[in-house]
Write a protein that holds these residues in place. Structure first.
Motif, PDB file in Angstrom:
ATOM      1  N   GLN A 147     -41.378 -11.326  45.042  1.00 28.42           N
ATOM      2  CA  GLN A 147     -41.872 -12.033  46.219  1.00 28.42           C
ATOM      3  C   GLN A 147     -40.707 -12.568  47.049  1.00 28.42           C
ATOM      4  N   GLY A 203     -43.786  -8.693  48.459  1.00 28.86           N
ATOM      5  CA  GLY A 203     -45.075  -9.268  48.064  1.00 28.86           C
ATOM      6  C   GLY A 203     -46.232  -8.301  48.203  1.00 28.86           C
ATOM      7  N   ASP A 204     -46.143  -7.316  49.101  1.00 26.60           N
ATOM      8  CA  ASP A 204     -47.251  -6.382  49.331  1.00 26.60           C
ATOM      9  C   ASP A 204     -47.177  -5.146  48.440  1.00 26.60           C
ATOM     10  N   SER A 235     -48.187 -10.403  45.683  1.00 25.16           N
ATOM     11  CA  SER A 235     -48.627 -11.656  46.311  1.00 25.16           C
ATOM     12  C   SER A 235     -49.980 -12.093  45.773  1.00 25.16           C
ATOM     13  N   GLN A 275     -50.839 -15.565  43.879  1.00 31.20           N
ATOM     14  CA  GLN A 275     -51.823 -16.477  44.447  1.00 31.20           C
ATOM     15  C   GLN A 275     -52.909 -16.847  43.454  1.00 31.20           C
TER      16      GLN A 275
END
Length: 860
Positions: free
Chosen positions: A705, A710-711, A725, A729
């Protein structure tokens, strides 16, 4: 003349309908006015210089310009005195011509504007005619035509009355008014037709709506009827479900009651069995003591009888003395404590592969480091329902090579004696003894009821029907006895012990990797497995059957036996008790005579702990300080630990124990191989311990990240696929893994360092994350298989960064100092079943070649 034409226009406007009926087809020439000034004014041109057309105006303008130029040239010379009157005349002429030129130019502008309006009116009329020729024109079409005709008329009316085209404009206006009336009429007719059609369409729409209304009502009735039927069906289904649920609960209740009765019956039978065993043990102990007492009495009687006979002979010799030269030599008496040359009975006590006088020393006391060894040799090979040691009938040995030899060598003094072999009552059910004769190996009665076949050189073979366990320490006291006329005249005893069963650690070389063929679902996995394993010198054995989890069904081990200046090694496998009909023993291609045995009976475990007894939950370390053959460790799930009978069996071997328990209560499978693995390094005898680290897994995600990835996708192609991500989260998941590290893994690491004497430099914390139920959230790289310098690892399907799997690369970096080569295998089929490479395979490893007794302290 103009008044007459205006009257004509009024007449046309008043009687347009009549004219429209008569003039249905508009001639093409009507909309094309003849814009020709000469034609328009021909016949009305007066005499003189008055122009009658635009072209004549242009000529007049040009002529006036020429006259003005000529007049200007003639007036340039200075006038003579007395000729001033000529200059005045020139000025007058110039002013007149200039005024005439201005008037002509003004008239030209008027005529040009009139011509423009005339042309525009003609264009609008041509468009109106073209629209009127459309096939099947609508009211809108005629309305457009009407508008164009009206625009054409309005344009004509813009022509000034003093223009040459004024009269022609009046004529064209009359024509266009007629065409306008026709278009207006046709528009009215079309509107009437369209109105009729619209009314008909409205009638049809109302009829259609009425039909739709009726159809909707019909469908609504059908829907309600269907709903009624569905409610009735669902009610019947609900009632049937309730009935089945009640029946199921009743069956479950009856099943629970049955199981409870069975459990109570088993407990009762177990208590009765133990009581019978206790009574039998007491009876055997009493019988043994009685036999020992009788044996002592016989020995005492025999000793006294010999003393009496010796005393009588001495007395006779004293009463009748004779010269020494004529005395008859008296044979030496046979005493119970026969000397080795007269009554030699021993096995391979010093474990040098030979039996001789050197084996006399210490033969009565067996230990792991010294004393004759016996091999386990289960002749039933797991086929019978009754364990071999409980069978009373003794047959010939299946493999004579696995018999432990014992020699009984006698002098000629015993040729008239009977020879017996007996075993202590505790060990006798667990061993078999055979005598080698001219007819082969014959079973020996070790109860003392039947004598041996006499020979001065007797060769015996001893085998064990089981290993040491919680009920038997694995040792046997064999006694050789010589009797004359029922009286014991010589005896000696040796103690032997079963060679312990041992597990080869993951650091040992691999000879064979076993995997189950599941068809197309794991064909690619098997192909990759062969490509990775076969170059290492090991073989891949592909098995057909229902054993998906090969690791859990069988724990491959080995035993050792001394041979002439060498050691004999035998593969012996501990087989799972679960579903025996689905788990026949797996025979190794390396040894067709692989021995297989079981410990205890299957256990009824709850679904949560159903995998606790799988042999993936029984592992051994490489040699560590204090445990030269390694030390066993296992997973403890709290309510249902690993099979206690197997643990007692390991403890009874006294060589790889005591087993160390590891808390696996938080794992889905409850198996210790999910979190701990010992991996050999390139340095012989050195290893590292890989342990699962949820904290390292979270840090890996945070690192990605932070680097802007993150993707990127995690768990590619699996049902748990997500992004870095999204995983971060999920705070509940992250906190769960950090809590596992603090509450579970960190205490485990401290315990392993303490029990196995590990240093921090020997521990590698491998990034992994776990779901709430304890399953590996991404493919677990700890649960891997070392094979001859290569590590077979589940493909973690981690984030792809610049074409490289980031998680794979992290493991390579962690193992780089150890020099371990890593092969990642596609085990997606097993991953979806919450398994992996390690649980899907089993290995046959090369036994330790150094004799275990040479690694142990004396009398261990």
């Amino acid at each position: 003349m103009r008044l007459v034409k205006y009257i004509a226009i009024a007449i046309v406007n008043g009687f347009g309908v009549v004219i429209g009926i008569i003039w249905v087809a508009v001639p093409t020439t009507v909309a094309q006015p003849s814009l020709n000034y000469q034609l328009a004014l021909s016949g009305r041109q007066p005499d003189g210089e008055t122009p009658q057309s635009l072209s004549e105006l242009y000529k007049l303008r040009d002529r006036l310009k020429v006259q003005l130029d000529n007049l200007a040239k003639s007036s340039d010379s200075a006038p003579f005195p007395g000729e001033l009157w000529k200059s005045a005349i020139h000025r007058q002429q110039s002013q007149t011509l200039t005024q005439q030129l201005q008037n002509v130019q003004s008239q030209i502008q008027i005529e040009e504007r009139a011509k423009y309006n005339w042309d525009e009116a003609a264009k609008l009329a041509a468009q109106a005619v073209l629209i009127g020729r459309t096939s099947n024109p609508s009211s809108a079409t005629w309305e457009q035509s009407q508008r164009l005709w009206q625009l054409a008329i309005n344009t004509l009316r813009l022509i000034p009355h003093d223009s040459f085209l004024a009269d022609g404009a009046i004529d064209k206006t009359i024509e266009y008014q007629g065409n306008l009336s026709v278009a207006t009429y046709e528009m009215q007719v079309a509107r009437s037709v369209e109105k009729v059609r619209a009314e008909e369409e409205e009638i049809r729409d109302r009829a259609r709506q009425e039909q739709e209304k009726k159809e909707f009502a019909r469908r609504e009735i059908e829907r309600k009827e269907q709903e009624k039927k569905d409610r009735a069906r669902k009610e019947l289904e609900r009632q049937e479900f309730q009935r089945q649920e009640l029946a199921r609960k009743e069956i479950e209740r009856q099943e629970l009651a049955r199981k409870e009765l069975e459990r109570q019956e088993i407990e009762r039978q177990e208590l009765a069995r133990k009581e019978l065993e206790r009574q039998e043990f007491q009876r055997q102990e009493l019988a043994r003591k009685e036999l020992e007492r009788q044996e002592l009495e016989r020995q005492e009687v025999a000793r006294k009888e010999l003393e009496r006979q010796e005393l009588e002979r001495n007395q006779q010799a004293a009463s009748q003395p004779t010269p020494e030269s004529t005395a008859t030599p008296t044979p030496a008496p046979v005493t119970p404590a026969a000397s080795p040359p007269n009554f030699f009975f021993a096995g391979d006590t010093n474990r040098d592969g030979q039996i001789n006088e050197q084996d006399e020393a210490g033969k009565e006391q067996w230990s792991l480091s010294k004393g004759a060894l016996i091999l386990f040799n289960d002749r039933n090979n797991d086929r019978g329902k009754i364990p071999t040691w409980k069978q009373t009938k003794v047959s010939a040995p299946r493999r004579a090579a696995m018999l432990s030899q014992v020699n009984l060598t006698l002098s000629e003094n015993f040729k008239t004696s009977q020879l017996f072999i007996t075993a202590d009552s505790i060990a006798s059910p667990h061993i078999s003894v055979f005598q080698k004769t001219g007819d082969g190996w014959q079973p020996v009665d070790i109860s003392g009821a039947k004598p041996l076949v006499f020979s001065t050189d007797i060769v015996l073979g001893v085998e064990a029907k089981q290993f040491a366990d919680r009920n038997w320490n694995g040792t046997v006291n064999l006694k050789a006895t010589a009797q004359n006329n029922g009286q014991e005249i010589a005896s000696t005893t040796i103690q032997m012990g079963v060679s312990p069963w041992m597990i080869a650690p993951n650091t040992a070389p691999v000879t064979e990797v076993q995997v189950s063929d599941r068809g197309a679902v794991n064909s690619e996995f098997i192909s990759q497995l062969k490509q990775a394993v076969e170059p290492t010198g090991a073989k891949v054995k592909i098995l057909q059957g229902d054993r998906t989890w090969m690791q859990d069904t069988q724990k491959n081990g080995y035993v050792q036996l001394p041979d002439n200046s060498d050691i004999r090694l035998f593969n012996v496998a501990l087989k799972s008790n679960s579903e025996p009909e689905k788990n026949p023993p797996v025979k190794s291609t390396q040894n067709r005579d692989l021995k297989v045995f079981k410990i205890g009976n299957p256990r009824s475990l709850d679904p949560v702990s159903q995998w606790s007894d799988g042999y993936g939950n029984l592992q051994v370390t490489p040699p560590i300080p204090g445990h030269p053959m390694g030390r066993v460790y296992y997973g403890n799930s709290g309510n249902a630990s690993f099979n206690p009978e197997v643990l007692d069996f390991i403890q009874a071997q006294r060589i790889q124990g005591p087993p160390v328990d590891i808390d696996t209560s938080w794992l889905l499978t409850r198996q210790v191989d999910e979190i701990i693995n010992f991996i050999p390094t390139q340095t012989p005898g050195q290893y590292v311990m890989a342990i699962a680290s949820p904290e390292a897994g979270v840090k890996l995600l945070e690192e990605l990240q932070g680097r802007g990835y993150g993707d990127v996708t995690l768990n590619r192609g699996l049902s748990t696929q997500t992004t870095v991500s999204a995983a971060l989260q999920n705070r509940a998941l992250i906190q769960h893994n950090l809590s596992l590290q603090n509450q579970k893994l960190n205490p485990i690491i401290e315990k392993l360092k303490r029990e196995f004497l590990l240093g921090d430099d020997q521990i590698i914390q491998v990034p992994v994350m776990f779901g709430y139920s304890g399953y590996a959230w991404w493919p677990n790289m700890v649960n891997s298989v070392p094979v001859n310098g290569k590590l077979l690892v589940s493909n973690p399907r981690g984030p792809m960064i610049d074409g490289v799997d980031y998680t794979q690369e992290r493991l390579r970096q962690l193992l780089l100092p150890a020099g371990v080569s890593v092969s990642f295998l596609d085990d997606r089929y097993y991953q979806e079943l919450k398994g992996n490479v390690q649980s899907a395979t089993n290995t046959v490893r090369k036994p330790e070649e150094r004799p275990f007794w040479q690694s142990l302290p004396n009398n261990y």
